[in-house]
Structure formats: structure tokens, C-alpha cells
Design a protein around this motif. Structure first.
Motif, PDB file in Angstrom:
ATOM      1  N   GLY A 129       0.788  -1.220   0.000  1.00 25.79           N
ATOM      2  CA  GLY A 129       0.000   0.000   0.000  1.00 25.79           C
ATOM      3  C   GLY A 129       0.817   1.264   0.000  1.00 25.79           C
ATOM      4  N   MET A 130       2.152   1.148   0.014  1.00 27.54           N
ATOM      5  CA  MET A 130       2.996   2.344   0.009  1.00 27.54           C
ATOM      6  C   MET A 130       2.907   3.067  -1.328  1.00 27.54           C
ATOM      7  SD  MET A 130       6.348   0.870   2.010  1.00 27.54           S
ATOM      8  CE  MET A 130       7.156   2.461   1.860  1.00 27.54           C
ATOM      9  N   THR A 131       2.722   2.269  -2.386  1.00 27.26           N
ATOM     10  CA  THR A 131       2.615   2.857  -3.721  1.00 27.26           C
ATOM     11  C   THR A 131       1.324   2.365  -4.350  1.00 27.26           C
ATOM     12  OG1 THR A 131       5.009   2.790  -3.927  1.00 27.26           O
ATOM     13  CG2 THR A 131       3.733   3.118  -5.954  1.00 27.26           C
ATOM     14  N   ARG A 132       0.527   3.258  -4.864  1.00 27.46           N
ATOM     15  CA  ARG A 132      -0.720   2.874  -5.500  1.00 27.46           C
ATOM     16  C   ARG A 132      -0.532   2.927  -7.010  1.00 27.46           C
ATOM     17  NH1 ARG A 132      -4.916   2.885  -1.947  1.00 27.46           N
ATOM     18  NH2 ARG A 132      -5.771   1.471  -3.510  1.00 27.46           N
ATOM     19  N   PHE A 133      -1.010   1.875  -7.678  1.00 28.13           N
ATOM     20  CA  PHE A 133      -0.828   1.749  -9.118  1.00 28.13           C
ATOM     21  C   PHE A 133      -2.179   1.783  -9.818  1.00 28.13           C
ATOM     22  CE2 PHE A 133       2.767  -0.409  -7.153  1.00 28.13           C
ATOM     23  CZ  PHE A 133       3.843   0.193  -7.809  1.00 28.13           C
ATOM     24  N   ASP A 134      -2.169   2.368 -11.036  1.00 27.00           N
ATOM     25  CA  ASP A 134      -3.376   2.390 -11.859  1.00 27.00           C
ATOM     26  C   ASP A 134      -3.572   1.074 -12.599  1.00 27.00           C
ATOM     27  OD1 ASP A 134      -4.184   5.110 -11.351  1.00 27.00           O
ATOM     28  OD2 ASP A 134      -2.400   5.694 -12.480  1.00 27.00           O
ATOM     29  N   VAL A 135      -2.493   0.383 -12.955  1.00 27.12           N
ATOM     30  CA  VAL A 135      -2.601  -0.823 -13.767  1.00 27.12           C
ATOM     31  C   VAL A 135      -1.327  -1.658 -13.570  1.00 27.12           C
ATOM     32  CG1 VAL A 135      -1.609   0.276 -15.816  1.00 27.12           C
ATOM     33  CG2 VAL A 135      -3.101  -1.699 -16.096  1.00 27.12           C
ATOM     34  N   VAL A 136      -1.468  -2.980 -13.745  1.00 31.42           N
ATOM     35  CA  VAL A 136      -0.333  -3.904 -13.691  1.00 31.42           C
ATOM     36  C   VAL A 136      -0.122  -4.471 -15.095  1.00 31.42           C
ATOM     37  CG1 VAL A 136       0.540  -6.081 -12.766  1.00 31.42           C
ATOM     38  CG2 VAL A 136      -0.736  -4.512 -11.279  1.00 31.42           C
ATOM     39  N   PHE A 137       1.104  -4.375 -15.601  1.00 30.01           N
ATOM     40  CA  PHE A 137       1.476  -4.930 -16.908  1.00 30.01           C
ATOM     41  C   PHE A 137       2.505  -6.021 -16.653  1.00 30.01           C
ATOM     42  CE2 PHE A 137       4.245  -4.517 -20.806  1.00 30.01           C
ATOM     43  CZ  PHE A 137       3.366  -5.218 -21.639  1.00 30.01           C
ATOM     44  N   THR A 138       2.105  -7.307 -16.868  1.00 24.59           N
ATOM     45  CA  THR A 138       2.961  -8.412 -16.469  1.00 24.59           C
ATOM     46  C   THR A 138       3.156  -9.409 -17.605  1.00 24.59           C
ATOM     47  OG1 THR A 138       3.196 -10.268 -14.929  1.00 24.59           O
ATOM     48  CG2 THR A 138       0.961  -9.629 -15.505  1.00 24.59           C
ATOM     49  N   ASP A 139       4.378  -9.956 -17.651  1.00 24.51           N
ATOM     50  CA  ASP A 139       4.661 -11.073 -18.552  1.00 24.51           C
ATOM     51  C   ASP A 139       3.945 -12.322 -18.015  1.00 24.51           C
ATOM     52  OD1 ASP A 139       5.734 -12.506 -20.633  1.00 24.51           O
ATOM     53  OD2 ASP A 139       7.640 -12.896 -19.602  1.00 24.51           O
ATOM     54  N   VAL A 140       3.654 -13.270 -18.894  1.00 27.33           N
ATOM     55  CA  VAL A 140       2.969 -14.498 -18.478  1.00 27.33           C
ATOM     56  C   VAL A 140       3.969 -15.558 -18.055  1.00 27.33           C
ATOM     57  CG1 VAL A 140       1.487 -16.397 -19.240  1.00 27.33           C
ATOM     58  CG2 VAL A 140       0.936 -14.043 -19.879  1.00 27.33           C
ATOM     59  N   VAL A 141       4.968 -15.839 -18.902  1.00 26.60           N
ATOM     60  CA  VAL A 141       5.925 -16.915 -18.629  1.00 26.60           C
ATOM     61  C   VAL A 141       7.052 -16.360 -17.776  1.00 26.60           C
ATOM     62  CG1 VAL A 141       7.447 -18.647 -19.639  1.00 26.60           C
ATOM     63  CG2 VAL A 141       5.319 -18.016 -20.804  1.00 26.60           C
ATOM     64  N   MET A 142       7.054 -16.714 -16.480  1.00 28.03           N
ATOM     65  CA  MET A 142       8.089 -16.283 -15.544  1.00 28.03           C
ATOM     66  C   MET A 142       8.392 -17.425 -14.583  1.00 28.03           C
ATOM     67  SD  MET A 142       7.046 -12.355 -14.516  1.00 28.03           S
ATOM     68  CE  MET A 142       5.488 -12.846 -13.787  1.00 28.03           C
ATOM     69  N   PRO A 143       9.602 -17.484 -14.045  1.00 28.23           N
ATOM     70  CA  PRO A 143       9.910 -18.509 -13.039  1.00 28.23           C
ATOM     71  C   PRO A 143       9.047 -18.320 -11.799  1.00 28.23           C
ATOM     72  CG  PRO A 143      11.917 -17.475 -13.877  1.00 28.23           C
ATOM     73  CD  PRO A 143      10.768 -16.653 -14.374  1.00 28.23           C
ATOM     74  N   GLY A 144       8.731 -19.430 -11.121  1.00 31.40           N
ATOM     75  CA  GLY A 144       7.916 -19.347  -9.919  1.00 31.40           C
ATOM     76  C   GLY A 144       6.467 -19.094 -10.277  1.00 31.40           C
ATOM     77  N   MET A 145       5.880 -18.042  -9.723  1.00 35.39           N
ATOM     78  CA  MET A 145       4.495 -17.694 -10.010  1.00 35.39           C
ATOM     79  C   MET A 145       4.403 -17.082 -11.399  1.00 35.39           C
ATOM     80  SD  MET A 145       1.934 -15.052  -8.005  1.00 35.39           S
ATOM     81  CE  MET A 145       2.282 -15.782  -6.414  1.00 35.39           C
ATOM     82  N   THR A 146       3.561 -17.658 -12.253  1.00 40.23           N
ATOM     83  CA  THR A 146       3.409 -17.128 -13.604  1.00 40.23           C
ATOM     84  C   THR A 146       2.580 -15.853 -13.573  1.00 40.23           C
ATOM     85  OG1 THR A 146       1.373 -18.347 -14.072  1.00 40.23           O
ATOM     86  CG2 THR A 146       3.459 -19.492 -14.495  1.00 40.23           C
ATOM     87  N   GLY A 147       2.592 -15.154 -14.702  1.00 43.03           N
ATOM     88  CA  GLY A 147       1.811 -13.927 -14.776  1.00 43.03           C
ATOM     89  C   GLY A 147       0.321 -14.170 -14.637  1.00 43.03           C
TER      90      GLY A 147
END
Length: 717
Positions: free
Chosen positions: A628-646
Motif C-alpha cells: 500500500g505504500m505505492t498505488r498503481f493504476d494498472v499492472v502490466f505483467t509477462d505471463v511466462v516467468m519462473p515461480g508464479m506465472t503472470g
């Protein structure tokens, strides 16, 4: 080889043992199933018989009831003196009534002292009392309605067969007891009826009172009378449809018995079969199984003995055939892999050559702006061609992430008519035929248009730029190849047939035309990916692609897509101009494990006025959102990533109700290809900054929050 042969011979020896054990096991299973079937059939037979005797008994007792009502009506207003005075006429009338009913032995009218006033047997009635009979004494104290008595023998001077009485109370206007009306019923009548319908061995029928007293029975247990066994109706069976297995206390025989109550009367009827009869039926059925089972077992043993002698030879032949098949499959796989690898390498090397040359030329000093822009455009166009190449490969492999939408195929074909004419050239006549009714499908509209163009280009090349191209849309109920009923869409399919007048396809090449990079065109005229894209799009959309061709007479490619019900007001959005949209301070959380790709995205967005924060994994990004320190309007994420996917990251945001829209980015993901985007916006790689800015603006029209800007080159979280 020897080990395998030894195992085979051992297996055959066990099979010979099993050839004896298996028939025995099958016989036991068949015996169990047969016993259940025989028992069920016996229960159905008992229930059918029970319905018959119930209907018969109900009609008999209803007839006796009406006769008693008739007698009561005759003597209702007559005193005992009047009855005796009219005795002869009443005797004749009662005699006529009794003679008309085979189940009735006699009819009587008694006074309050149990003396007969008139009867159907003798006139005048003898001066004697019957007050000790149960059919009389039951009515003296209270009015109990119709009473059914126990089986009795005639009292002198009366003679004849045994009977049981059915009686009613006579009373004055003030309710005082004045006597009874009684009918004597013959148990023999019921027993003769039971004997006629009980022709099957072991059949059993009985008529009982509520207290279990037997009024009539077949077969008779005691000569010259009817046995009485009060209280032998099983609890829980008399008022239900279930059957019970019981041993009769009368004759000691075990039977399968069903009970049914006569509505309105204190009477049960029961039918049954001896369990020995049911068992004999089952044994008769099992013996027929043995007639076929024994010869089959003998034949099986003989067959296994012969098979054992042939095992070694068959094993050697099978091994040789398996080696040959493996060699052939390996050769085919290597040929297909070599063709695919060579095609991809050839096309990508060409594209990389253009990009490398353009990049080298951009490094030259004092380059004019016009030439610099031309080299930049060449790089951009080449990247688009490379993206199209990977899209076609993924389409053939059915691994592309589609964006299905509901649209009318007929309207789409009509819209592409002019483009198709321009594409194939003026010397080819293009004729389109679409139905008047809309034909809606749920598919990727862009991929469909690409597939249609690919088929049109293929037809153009087959006609060498001159001929007739016919594109027809029509609803069809079935595919050319049958499918399982549960896989068939309720509304059938929409068929898009592209027919040309070209050279046709040789029969030996029909099976390979959908393979990637397979082409009969000369070098430089085609990549061999057009039809493979059509094939993959059709399969991934739940449809099919069919081809009919004859050398020298053209070819017809038919694309089948599942038809659905239309959506009112369904329209295609007009394409938007490729102009980037400013960020106006919109705060974007960029999640990308490839730092180079992430930095290029954040730097490009920053140039447009977006405020960005770059994170290289989903777990850290989730902490950024939750803190909650930084508030974002939108999240832009890659799908294929190590660990938790997008995609998992986006689902977690949705589950935690963080109220932040998510845009996914992927060049390829098997999860997206198989399961879709789960409702999230998807941007395919490689993407342009214009496409990225428009997607961000589409999901967040107006920025909600303002986060501190990130300076280029800042530390990645």
C-alpha cells in the motif's frame, strides 16, 4: 531374445492354468448374475399374480357388500313379525340372490336373540339360536360395520361345505340392536380360482384377515378344512410392496411371498412361490450355461497349446516388425523435424539479415533523415513479418492464444471481398455467396480473416493468376467425417468453401499439404505456412478443414467452424490509428523477468508520460501491491516467468480484491493456448509502444492514482 521367449512361454503356461480358472470364475459370476435375474423374474411373477388375486378378491367382497345392502334395504322397515309373516316371499328372494352369486352359500336375517327370521336355504327357518357364532356376537354391543368371521362348518340341520360369514348389524331408529344380516361365503370358491391361476409349480395363494386368520388357501394344508394360523403376517411386509422370504407354520415350506391389503376391508391377499421352485429354475438356466461353457473351455485349452508352439516364431516376427516400424517412424520424425527446422532457419535468417543490415546502416555517420527513417521502417516491418511467422507456427501447433469473439462469417466474407479481389489480381474473377440468414461463430476474427486470405492466395497461385475463385458460406449440420454426438455443436457448423479452377492437387500430395513449410511453389513464391495456419486455426477453434481436388480440375478447401446463436448488436470495432497515447501520469507496475525487455518497456512508457515501477518477479510485485505504500493504476505483467506465472499473479490479484486492472503480455504460453486469458487483457509479443499505450488506456481510461516517478536506470525491485 531368450529372456523374452522364456517370459512368453511362462505366460502361456499361466494362461493354460487360467483357461481352467477363468471359466470357473466366469461360471460363478454367471451363476450369481443368473440367480439374481431368476429371483427378479420370480418377484415380478409374484407381483403380477398378486395384482390378479387382489382384483378378484376386491370384486367379490364388493359384490357381497352390495348384496348385504340390498337385503338391508328389503327388511329395513319391517319388524320381526312382519318378516316372519312374509317369510316365504323373502325366502324366495334371498334364495334367488344367493343362487346368482357362486361365492355365496346362503343369506340370513337374524333377530336380536340370534334366531333366524328368514334365510335362503330352508323355509320356514328352524327355531334355533346362532347367538354363539362370531358373525352374530361381534355386533351385539357396538356397531362395527361389516364384520368378516372365521371359517366355520354348518350346524345341523344344515349341511354342505365350510364357510365364513360376512355380517352387518340391524338396529332401530333409536340405535338399539335388533339383529343382523349375514352372508355365508364359500372358501372353496377362492381356492378353486387360485387352483386355476396357480398352474406354475410351487405356486401359493391365501386370503387372510388382519389378525392372520386364513380364510382360503392354495394349496390346502389340511384335508376337509382350512388351517388357521393367527398372527403370521410378517411385520413391515403387509402394508408395503416388498416381498419377504418366510417359512409357513402351516406346512413348513419356505416361500417367497407378497402381501396386499384390500382397500376398505380387513383382508389381505397373498401370493408366493416356493424357494425350491425358484432355485430349480436357476439350476435349469445354469445347466444351459454349462452346455456351452465346457466345449468352449476345451477349445480354449487346445488353442493355447497350439499358441504355445507358435510363440517363439511369432515373437521373432513381431520383433522384426517393431524394429522396422520404429525405424520408419524415426525416419519420418527426422524428415519432418528437418523440414520444419530448415524452413524456420531459412525464413528467420532472411529476416535477421534485413534487421542486421538495417542496424549496420543506422550506425553510419552523417546519415540523412530520409534514409534513417527508411532503415527504421525496414526493421519494424521485418519484426512484424517475424511475428507473423511465429504466429503461423503456433497456429499449426494449436498453441496460439486466441481471442474468440462472436461475429457473422457471412458479413466478414462480404467485408473482405474487395481486399480479396485486389489480392488475387484483376484476371481472377471472385464470386462470393453468403446466406441471407446470419451465421454466427465464436472464434478469433483476425485469425479467421488470415485463414481466408491464406486460402485465397493459395487458390491464386494454383490458377497462375487467371481463373475463377468462388467463396461460399453456408450452414451445414454435419462434418464430412463423423464426430461423437456429445462433441457435435447443437446448431451444427458454418462451412466456408474456397473453390478455384487451378491445376488441382496430385493424390500423393493431399496428405502433406497442411504440413509447415511444405510447398510445391518455386523458391521465393511461398513459405508453405499458409495452409498450416488454416489447419491449426480450424482445429483450435473446434472445427475442421477439408479438401477435395482432382488434378486439372481445381480444388475446394472448406473451413468448418461451430455455429452458435447470434448476439444482438454484435459489431466489429473499427481499427484505431497507430498513434501512441500519452500517459498523463498513469502509474504502471511492470513485471518482467527479462530485464532488457522490462527496461525497454518502462523507458518507452516514460517517454509517453507514464510513471513506471519495474519488478522482475511476481512475488515481489504482489508485495508492492499489498504494502500500500505505492498505488498503481494498472499492472502490466509477462505471463511466462519462473515461480508464479503472470496468469497466476493476475488470479491472485483478483482473489485478494486489490481492484487493479491487469494486462498480460506473452509471445507464447501453453496455459493461455489451452485455458485462455481468464478474462484478462492480453498483448502479444512482440508489441509496439503504440499497442501497449492503447491497451493501458483501454483498461484504465482515467488514472486513479499518482505514484512517484521512476528515474531511468533505477534499481529493479
Amino acid at each position: 531374445m531368450q529372456t523374452a521367449q522364456s517370459k512368453s512361454l511362462t505366460m502361456l503356461r499361466w494362461m493354460m492354468v487360467a483357461s481352467l480358472a477363468l471359466p470357473v470364475a466366469l461360471f460363478l459370476i454367471a451363476a450369481h448374475v443368473s440367480y439374481g435375474t431368476t429371483s427378479e423374474e420370480a418377484d415380478r411373477e409374484i407381483r403380477r399374480s398378486l395384482d390378479v388375486v387382489h382384483e378378484h378378491a376386491l370384486k367379490v367382497f364388493e359384490t357381497i357388500d352390495r348384496s348385504l345392502s340390498e337385503i338391508d334395504e328389503i327388511v329395513r322397515d319391517l319388524s320381526d313379525t312382519d318378516i316372519r309373516t312374509r317369510g316365504q316371499a323373502l325366502h324366495a328372494r334371498l334364495r334367488q340372490l344367493a343362487d346368482s352369486l357362486p361365492q355365496m352359500k346362503s343369506a340370513w336375517v337374524f333377530d336380536a336373540n340370534g334366531r333366524p327370521l328368514v334365510n335362503s336355504m330352508i323355509y320356514p327357518a328352524p327355531d334355533m339360536t346362532f347367538a354363539d357364532r362370531d358373525y352374530f356376537s361381534a355386533h351385539v354391543k357396538d356397531s362395527i360395520g361389516t364384520f368378516i368371521g372365521a371359517p366355520l362348518t354348518p350346524r345341523s340341520p344344515y349341511q354342505g361345505a365350510a364357510f365364513f360369514g360376512i355380517s352387518r348389524r340391524r338396529q332401530s331408529d333409536d340405535g338399539s340392536f335388533t339383529g343382523i344380516i349375514q352372508a355365508s361365503i364359500l372358501p372353496d370358491y377362492f381356492e378353486h380360482f387360485y387352483a386355476r391361476i396357480g398352474r406354475a409349480p410351487g405356486s401359493y395363494f391365501a386370503l387372510r384377515r388382519f389378525d392372520g386368520l386364513i380364510l382360503a388357501r392354495f394349496p390346502a394344508a389340511v384335508q376337509g378344512g382350512t388351517a388357521s394360523t393367527p398372527g403370521d403376517i410378517p411385520a413391515g411386509a403387509a402394508d408395503t410392496e416388498q416381498l419377504v422370504t418366510e417359512t409357513s407354520p402351516v406346512d413348513g415350506v419356505e416361500r417367497r411371498v407378497g402381501y396386499q391389503r384390500l382397500s376398505g376391508y380387513p383382508i389381505y391377499v397373498s401370493t408366493g412361490l416356493e424357494t425350491a421352485t425358484i432355485r430349480n429354475r436357476w439350476l435349469s438356466t445354469i445347466s444351459r450355461h454349462l452346455i456351452f461353457g465346457v466345449p468352449a473351455t476345451v477349445l480354449l485349452i487346445i488353442f493355447l497349446a497350439l499358441a504355445r508352439r507358435r510363440t517363439e516364431h511369432l515373437y521373432v516376427e513381431a520383433a522384426r516388425r517393431l524394429e522396422a516400424e520404429d525405424a520408419l517412424k524415426h525416419s519420418q520424425r527426422m524428415e519432418a523435424l528437418g523440414q520444419l527446422t530448415g524452413g524456420v532457419a531459412h525464413d528467420f535468417n532472411n529476416l535477421l539479415t534485413v534487421i542486421r543490415a538495417s542496424a549496420d546502416l543506422l550506425r553510419r555517420p552523417n546519415l540523412p533523415d530520409e534514409r534513417r527513417q527508411r532503415y527504421i521502417d525496414a526493421i519494424s516491418d521485418t519484426v512484424a513479418r517475424a511475428s507473423k511467422l511465429t504466429s503461423q507456427l503456433l497456429a499449426f501447433a494449436r498453441r496460439q492464444a486466441l481471442k474468440p469473439e462472436v461475429f457473422d462469417i457471412g458479413r466478414s466474407v462480404a467485408t473482405l471481398r474487395d481486399m480479396t479481389r485486389t489480392l488475387v489480381g484483376s484476371r481472377i474473377e471472385v464470386v462470393t455467396s453468403v446466406p441471407d440468414e446470419p451465421c454466427y461463430v465464436n472464434a478469433d476474427a483476425g485469425q479467421f480473416e488470415t485463414a481466408l486470405i491464406n486460402m485465397a492466395v493459395n487458390a491464386r497461385d494454383a490458377m497462375a493468376g487467371q481463373g475463377l475463385l468462388n467463396i461460399a458460406v453456408a450452414p451445414v449440420a454435419e462434418l464430412p467425417t463423423p464426430v461423437a454426438p456429445h462433441d457435435r455443436p447443437p446448431l451444427g457448423y458454418v462451412a466456408v468453401a474456397v473453390r478455384d479452377t487451378g491445376v488441382g492437387i496430385p493424390p500423393e500430395q493431399v496428405g502433406r499439404i497442411f504440413e509447415p513449410f511444405f510447398t510445391t511453389k518455386t523458391i521465393g513464391q511461398g513459405t508453405g505456412l499458409g495452409l498450416s495456419q488454416v489447419f491449426g486455426f480450424a482445429k483450435q477453434s473446434g472445427g475442421e478443414i477439408g479438401v477435395l481436388s482432382e488434378p486439372g480440375r481445381g480444388a475446394t478447401f472448406t473451413l468448418y467452424l461451430p455455429r452458435i446463436a447470434g448476439v444482438s448488436g454484435q459489431t466489429h470495432a473499427d481499427p484505431q490509428p497507430s498513434v501512441p497515447i500519452g500517459g498523463d501520469g498513469m502509474s504502471v507496475l511492470v513485471v518482467e523477468d527479462n530485464i532488457a525487455v522490462g527496461r525497454s518497456a518502462t523507458e518507452a512508457l516514460a517517454e509517453l508520460g507514464y510513471r513506471t515501477t519495474l519488478v522482475d518477479n511476481a512475488n515481489d510485485a504482489l508485495e508492492e501491491l499489498i504494502s500500500g505504500m505505492t498505488r498503481f493504476d494498472v499492472v502490466f505483467t509477462d505471463v511466462v516467468m519462473p515461480g508464479m506465472t503472470g496468469l497466476e499473479f493476475a488470479e491472485e490479484i483478483r482473489r485478494l480484491e486489490l481492484n487493479v486492472p491487469v494486462v498480460l503480455a506473452s509471445g507464447y504460453s501453453h496455459v493461455l493456448a489451452q485455458q485462455g486469458t481468464h478474462g484478462f487483457e492480453l498483448l502479444r509479443k512482440p508489441y509496439s509502444i503504440e499497442e501497449l499505450s492503447r491497451v493501458l488506456r483501454r483498461v484504465v481510461p482515467v488514472p486513479l492514482y499518482r505514484a512517484p516517478s521512476v528515474v531511468h536506470g533505477s534499481e529493479v525491485h
